[in-house]
Design an enzyme around this catalytic site. Structure first.
Site, PDB file in Angstrom:
ATOM      1  N   GLU A   1      10.479  -0.790  -7.113  1.00  0.00           N
ATOM      2  CA  GLU A   1      10.158  -1.503  -5.883  1.00  0.00           C
ATOM      3  C   GLU A   1      10.837  -2.871  -5.761  1.00  0.00           C
ATOM      4  OE1 GLU A   1       5.991  -1.672  -5.094  1.00  0.00           O
ATOM      5  OE2 GLU A   1       5.742   0.485  -5.233  1.00  0.00           O
TER       6      GLU A   1
ATOM      7  N   GLU B   1       5.011   7.114  -7.593  1.00  0.00           N
ATOM      8  CA  GLU B   1       3.685   6.484  -7.523  1.00  0.00           C
ATOM      9  C   GLU B   1       2.966   6.944  -6.274  1.00  0.00           C
ATOM     10  OE1 GLU B   1       3.366   2.190  -7.685  1.00  0.00           O
ATOM     11  OE2 GLU B   1       4.777   2.126  -9.362  1.00  0.00           O
TER      12      GLU B   1
END
Ligand code: GCO
Length: 479
Positions: A178, A384
């Site tokens: 991320e 995720e």
């Protein structure tokens, strides 16, 4: 009147079988679970500094002890094995490996991850290793952090060290987790370490993270002697628009949040509209000749993190902004350099998780289908997905986390539907294996399928973990 939500509409699938070869895993990150912050040569990362700065993290919580995974690694490996995990996604703490600006390698740090990787392989669990899940060595931040090109030199060298140390055994290398959070929350909005509020720095961080990704891939490929897959994990914004300028608001945020990463990484270019939208903030002079070719290294699999959708609208610059303080999909209008005067994030319809994030499994299906349309050759992996809820320990010591189980079931159903629609989805990692340090929220938010008691650090598999074990065993989603 009958409900409009048929079971199919509600994503509560049953009897859905996942294809052979689909990988079921779970994920964690170093600073969130390891603890042992000052042991065996580890030096502070930006998250140590940030969490020790008063007012930054809920309750003054830090990762000093976290889940004490560093000392309980064998117990945690057995737990993974009991759950039947096929893969484990973890991250490596850079300041354990290269603790000081001198660049010396800390063998004790390497030994820890080597032991973890061996422990996984012994149990038949594939190691999926992320090089950077936000714990930048503090000495690098002191020299400019991700706004400095020199950080990409340091990252390349760190990748070389890890490729040499573990590249014979790691199943999948992931460069960054991320980068959107690292750049925009770290340098723009300031809710994450290092907590800077500098729009131009956020965009320079975007580029240096992208460049670090490309350079690390080259270094990992040059040093890994096994046959690992190579990947990166991005958190995509799945956008909804509101009001007259809905399409324009969505385009802007799509450029800043999504295409700022997929453009250079997968197409070898920054989107023209991104450069235009941000022209008043930066001229992108930090992009040097050759950078885009370096960034656009091939990857075997694109990691996708997904939690919720985000709704945006153009803001007139006058009326009060709606505040939406989630740290991810809804990351607050202030996180957007160049467009924060123009786009606001608005509240979305519930239901919500304990993070205040809306539960929207259809967003996952839509995202996976959209990515496979944009990048037809690119295999995908959900790296995720999961949810925080207010867990309670029942009288019998169990955690009957019905809502989390339901959340997972609905998102696995969404993933299955994407596969049915032709998406090359290779696997799915539940966030998270353990309750852990949830960044700015400290230990207040629990994402684990395994409960951690933060007084005595005991682990208890929650009902969602038992449900997941059954899913892995049967490869079939059931209620
Ligand atoms: C992230 C990180 C995780 C978080 C999780 C919930 O995506 O932010 O990968 O470390 O804990 O996503 O916020």
């Amino acid at each position: 009147m009958t409900s409009l939500l048929t079971p199919r509409d509600d994503y509560r699938g049953s009897g859905l079988v996942f294809p052979d070869g689909f990988t079921f895993g779970s994920a964690t990150a170093s600073y969130q679970i390891e603890g042992a912050a000052a042991e065996d040569g580890r030096t502070p990362s930006i998250w140590d500094t940030f969490s020790k700065t008063p007012g930054r993290v809920w309750n003054g919580d830090t990762g000093d002890v976290a889940c004490d995974h560093y000392h309980r690694v064998d117990e945690d490996l057995d737990l993974m094995s009991d759950l039947g995990l096929e893969a484990y996604r973890f991250s490596i703490a850079w300041p354990r490996i290269v603790p000081a600006a001198s660049g010396e390698v800390n063998q004790a740090g390497i030994d820890f991850y080597s032991r973890l990787v061996d422990g996984l392989l012994e149990r038949g669990i594939r190691p999926v290793a992320t090089l950077y899940h936000w714990d930048l060595p503090q000495y690098l931040e002191d020299a400019g952090g991700w706004t400095s090109r020199a950080t990409t030199d340091a990252f390349e060298r760190y990748a070389e060290i890890m490729g040499t140390a573990l590249g014979d055994r790691v199943h999948t290398w992931t460069t960054l987790n991320e980068p959107w959070c690292s750049a925009y929350l770290g340098y723009g909005q300031g809710g994450h370490a290092p907590g800077r509020h500098e729009p131009a720095s956020a965009l320079s961080a975007v580029h240096h993270l992208n460049l670090a990704h490309g350079r690390a891939l080259q270094a990992l490929r040059a040093t890994s002697t096994g046959d690992p897959d190579y990947s990166v994990t991005l958190n995509f914004h799945v956008l909804r628009g509101q009001g007259d300028g809905a399409a324009e608001a969505m385009r802007r945020i799509d450029a800043l949040a999504n295409r700022a990463f997929t453009g250079p990484m997968l197409r070898g270019e920054y989107p023209a509209d991104l450069l235009e939208d941000t022209a008043s903030v930066t001229d992108w002079g930090f992009v040097q000749d050759g950078d885009l070719a370096t960034i656009a290294q091939p990857i075997d699999v694109l990691g996708v993190n997904y939690y919720s959708t985000a709704t945006v609208r153009l803001w007139d610059g006058v009326s009060p902004k709606q505040q939406n303080d989630g740290h991810k999909g809804a990351a607050g209008g202030t996180a957007w350099p160049g467009s924060d005067q123009l786009v606001e994030f608005v509240e979305q319809p519930g239901p919500y998780t304990a993070m205040g994030w809306n539960i929207a499994p259809e967003g996952l299906e839509e995202l996976l289908v959209s990515l496979s349309e944009q990048f037809p050759e690119q295999a995908l992996m959900v790296t995720e997905n999961g949810a925080a809820f207010e867990d309670e320990v029942a009288a019998d010591g169990a955690v009957h986390d019905v809502e989390r189980t339901d959340y997972l079931r609905r998102h696995f159903t969404a993933a299955h539907r994407a596969i049915e629609r032709g998406v090359d989805l290779r696997g799915y990692f539940v966030w998270s294996l353990l309750d852990n340090f949830e960044w700015g929220y400290g230990y207040a938010k629990r994402f684990g399928i395994v409960r951690v008691d933060f007084d005595d650090l005991a682990r208890t598999v929650k009902d969602s973990g038992l449900w997941y074990r059954e899913l892995i065993r049967t490869r079939t989603v059931e209620g």
